[in-house]
Write an enzyme that holds these catalytic residues in place. Structure first.
Site, PDB file in Angstrom:
ATOM      1  N   LYS A 111      -8.530  48.559   6.802  1.00 48.81           N
ATOM      2  CA  LYS A 111      -7.843  48.029   5.614  1.00 48.81           C
ATOM      3  C   LYS A 111      -6.378  47.746   5.933  1.00 48.81           C
ATOM      4  O   LYS A 111      -5.827  46.742   5.494  1.00 48.81           O
ATOM      5  CB  LYS A 111      -7.966  48.995   4.435  1.00 48.81           C
ATOM      6  CG  LYS A 111      -9.398  49.119   3.943  1.00 48.81           C
ATOM      7  CD  LYS A 111      -9.468  49.204   2.426  1.00 48.81           C
ATOM      8  CE  LYS A 111     -10.903  49.107   1.937  1.00 48.81           C
ATOM      9  NZ  LYS A 111     -11.650  50.364   2.034  1.00 48.81           N
ATOM     10  N   LYS A 190     -21.500  38.194   6.566  1.00 49.40           N
ATOM     11  CA  LYS A 190     -22.063  39.258   5.736  1.00 49.40           C
ATOM     12  C   LYS A 190     -21.727  38.972   4.271  1.00 49.40           C
ATOM     13  O   LYS A 190     -20.579  38.631   3.958  1.00 49.40           O
ATOM     14  CB  LYS A 190     -21.441  40.591   6.173  1.00 49.40           C
ATOM     15  CG  LYS A 190     -21.846  41.760   5.320  1.00 49.40           C
ATOM     16  CD  LYS A 190     -20.953  42.976   5.528  1.00 49.40           C
ATOM     17  CE  LYS A 190     -21.151  43.870   4.345  1.00 49.40           C
ATOM     18  NZ  LYS A 190     -20.412  44.858   3.917  1.00 49.40           N
ATOM     19  N   LYS A 193     -18.116  40.830  -1.452  1.00 45.41           N
ATOM     20  CA  LYS A 193     -17.255  40.269  -2.497  1.00 45.41           C
ATOM     21  C   LYS A 193     -15.901  39.866  -1.920  1.00 45.41           C
ATOM     22  O   LYS A 193     -15.268  38.949  -2.407  1.00 45.41           O
ATOM     23  CB  LYS A 193     -17.096  41.217  -3.678  1.00 45.41           C
ATOM     24  CG  LYS A 193     -16.544  42.545  -3.300  1.00 45.41           C
ATOM     25  CD  LYS A 193     -16.595  43.486  -4.479  1.00 45.41           C
ATOM     26  CE  LYS A 193     -16.360  44.903  -4.034  1.00 45.41           C
ATOM     27  NZ  LYS A 193     -17.536  45.530  -3.434  1.00 45.41           N
TER      28      LYS A 193
HETATM   29  P1  ADP Z   1     -18.710  44.524  -0.506  1.00 44.68           P
HETATM   30  O1  ADP Z   1     -18.884  44.270   0.962  1.00 44.68           O
HETATM   31  O2  ADP Z   1     -19.186  43.386  -1.357  1.00 44.68           O
HETATM   32  O3  ADP Z   1     -17.312  45.003  -0.862  1.00 44.68           O
HETATM   33  P2  ADP Z   1     -19.448  47.250  -0.889  1.00 44.68           P
HETATM   34  O4  ADP Z   1     -18.771  47.686   0.368  1.00 44.68           O
HETATM   35  O5  ADP Z   1     -18.879  47.645  -2.206  1.00 44.68           O
HETATM   36  O6  ADP Z   1     -19.693  45.683  -0.850  1.00 44.68           O
HETATM   37  O7  ADP Z   1     -20.993  47.651  -0.835  1.00 44.68           O
HETATM   38  C1  ADP Z   1     -21.544  48.839  -1.248  1.00 44.68           C
HETATM   39  C2  ADP Z   1     -22.755  49.066  -0.370  1.00 44.68           C
HETATM   40  O8  ADP Z   1     -23.657  47.926  -0.483  1.00 44.68           O
HETATM   41  C3  ADP Z   1     -22.392  49.140   1.132  1.00 44.68           C
HETATM   42  O9  ADP Z   1     -22.137  50.428   1.574  1.00 44.68           O
HETATM   43  C4  ADP Z   1     -23.635  48.602   1.785  1.00 44.68           C
HETATM   44  O10 ADP Z   1     -24.584  49.641   1.986  1.00 44.68           O
HETATM   45  C5  ADP Z   1     -24.225  47.639   0.785  1.00 44.68           C
HETATM   46  N1  ADP Z   1     -23.950  46.230   1.152  1.00 44.68           N
HETATM   47  C6  ADP Z   1     -22.905  45.474   0.770  1.00 44.68           C
HETATM   48  N2  ADP Z   1     -23.008  44.221   1.265  1.00 44.68           N
HETATM   49  C7  ADP Z   1     -24.138  44.187   2.012  1.00 44.68           C
HETATM   50  C8  ADP Z   1     -24.795  43.165   2.781  1.00 44.68           C
HETATM   51  N3  ADP Z   1     -24.321  41.941   2.871  1.00 44.68           N
HETATM   52  N4  ADP Z   1     -25.945  43.492   3.403  1.00 44.68           N
HETATM   53  C9  ADP Z   1     -26.466  44.736   3.304  1.00 44.68           C
HETATM   54  N5  ADP Z   1     -25.894  45.738   2.590  1.00 44.68           N
HETATM   55  C10 ADP Z   1     -24.741  45.481   1.954  1.00 44.68           C
END
Ligand code: ADP
Ligand code: TRP
Length: 322
Positions: A111, A190, A193
């Site tokens: 970060k 990937k 958000k």
């Molecule tokens: P973002 O990447 O959208 O910020 P988060 O980190 O809040 O998402 O995601 C919460 C959980 O959702 C992660 O720990 C992961 O296990 C799952 N996750 C998020 N994006 C993906 C993805 N593209 N493919 C598979 N799992 C995902």
């Protein structure tokens, strides 16, 4: 009975990556023990800066979990901040947490590398996460690969506490979803958000269609066979469709004669059909937010009841309580 605990941050609208990467397996695990799933709103405050956003995302995660099959009669669904006792435990843990352990945390370093402003909250994030886990005597913690190090830190902190104050905490076992495929976003990276490339679980159909129609494709003419390898369309299809649907889709890609426009329309239709039953339940909850609130209030009561004796034991071990 095993305690299964996991948290999800309310830091944005839920998307297909969240569902296939985290929510689906959490929901499947409900029957394996006493599951506690919480909305990590204290953690989300390290990135969400507007109160209205935090409220909206918190509702979205709670209603989303319920809409996707979480059974509130069996599983404890709660809001992290409804059990503020977690902060007392976080403090007790922070006094045994070496600075170096936190300084080595990848997610913090990443970060910072991305230019995020440093804050004590971001730095101490893994200590609060350890408190989340240890407060409920958790046995199993299902998380994505990205959280593996945070789990190791939680175990280290528990061990340090036990070494100093006696055997208070059980060491939690991570359940890492190594096998879970990364769901690609509409740009092929990937789905996340933070990249603005998501397909939301509960967004408008029109927006979903627009995003899918915008997926980049190569310039193979309509009549020619289309490559399946490396195709974002095929990968998304594989994520949501049944194996038979996927086979038929890729067979038609390889046969040629179908244009990308039609392939995209078909993908959009399959995703919409997949999401339709979830959306229907989500809408019903949205019309009755008080039902979601009642479930969260009940979850908070049940979570607090589990937390109280654990916190008391930790207070006694440190000398805070008699
Ligand atoms: P973002 O990447 O959208 O910020 P988060 O980190 O809040 O998402 O995601 C919460 C959980 O959702 C992660 O720990 C992961 O296990 C799952 N996750 C998020 N994006 C993906 C993805 N593209 N493919 C598979 N799992 C995902
Ligand atoms: N840090 C986790 C994530 O970003 C969310 C989380 C907070 C969590 N506390 C937890 C996950 C405790 C498991 C257990 O995905």
């Amino acid at each position: 009975m095993k305690i299964i605990l996991s948290g999800i941050q309310p830091s944005g609208a839920l998307h297909l990556g969240n569902y296939f990467g985290a929510m689906q397996s959490a929901i499947d695990l409900q029957s394996q023990g006493q599951a506690l799933y919480f909305i990590a709103d204290y953690h989300a405050l390290t990135s969400v800066t507007k109160a209205d956003d935090l409220r909206r995302y918190t509702f979205d995660v709670a209603a989303g979990f319920l809409a996707c099959g979480l059974d509130p009669a069996r599983t404890i669904l709660f809001r992290q901040s409804d059990v503020p006792q977690v902060h007392e435990l976080a403090w007790l843990l922070s006094v045994v947490t070496p600075m170096g352990l936190l300084e080595r945390a990848h997610s913090y370093k990443d970060k910072i590398a991305q230019g995020a402003e440093t804050s004590h909250g971001l730095f101490a994030y893994p200590v609060l996460m350890a408190a989340d886990i240890l407060l409920y005597n958790s046995d199993l913690v299902p998380v994505g690969k990205d959280q593996k190090q945070h789990l190791e830190i939680a175990r280290d902190i528990a061990q340090k506490f036990n070494d100093r104050f006696g055997p208070v905490f059980k060491l939690p076992e991570p359940v890492i979803r190594e096998a879970t495929a990364i769901v690609p976003g509409v740009d092929g990276r990937k789905m996340s958000k933070s990249y603005g490339n998501t397909l939301e679980l509960f967004g408008e159909d029109k927006a979903l269609e627009k995003r899918i129609m915008g997926i980049p494709t190569d310039s193979t003419p309509v009549a020619d066979p289309k490559p399946v390898e490396g195709s974002i369309l095929a990968q998304l299809m594989k994520t949501v469709a049944t194996p038979a649907q996927y086979e038929s889709y890729t067979a038609r890609m390889q046969a040629g004669g179908v244009g990308y426009g039609d392939l995209k329309k078909e993908l959009a239709a399959v995703i919409k059909a997949f999401l339709a039953p979830f959306k229907e339940k989500y809408q019903a909850l949205k019309e009755h937010p008080e039902k979601v609130e009642a479930i969260l209030a009940d979850g908070a009561n049940r979570a607090r009841a589990l937390a109280a004796p654990v916190l008391q034991k930790a207070r006694r071990a440190t000398g805070l309580s008699l």
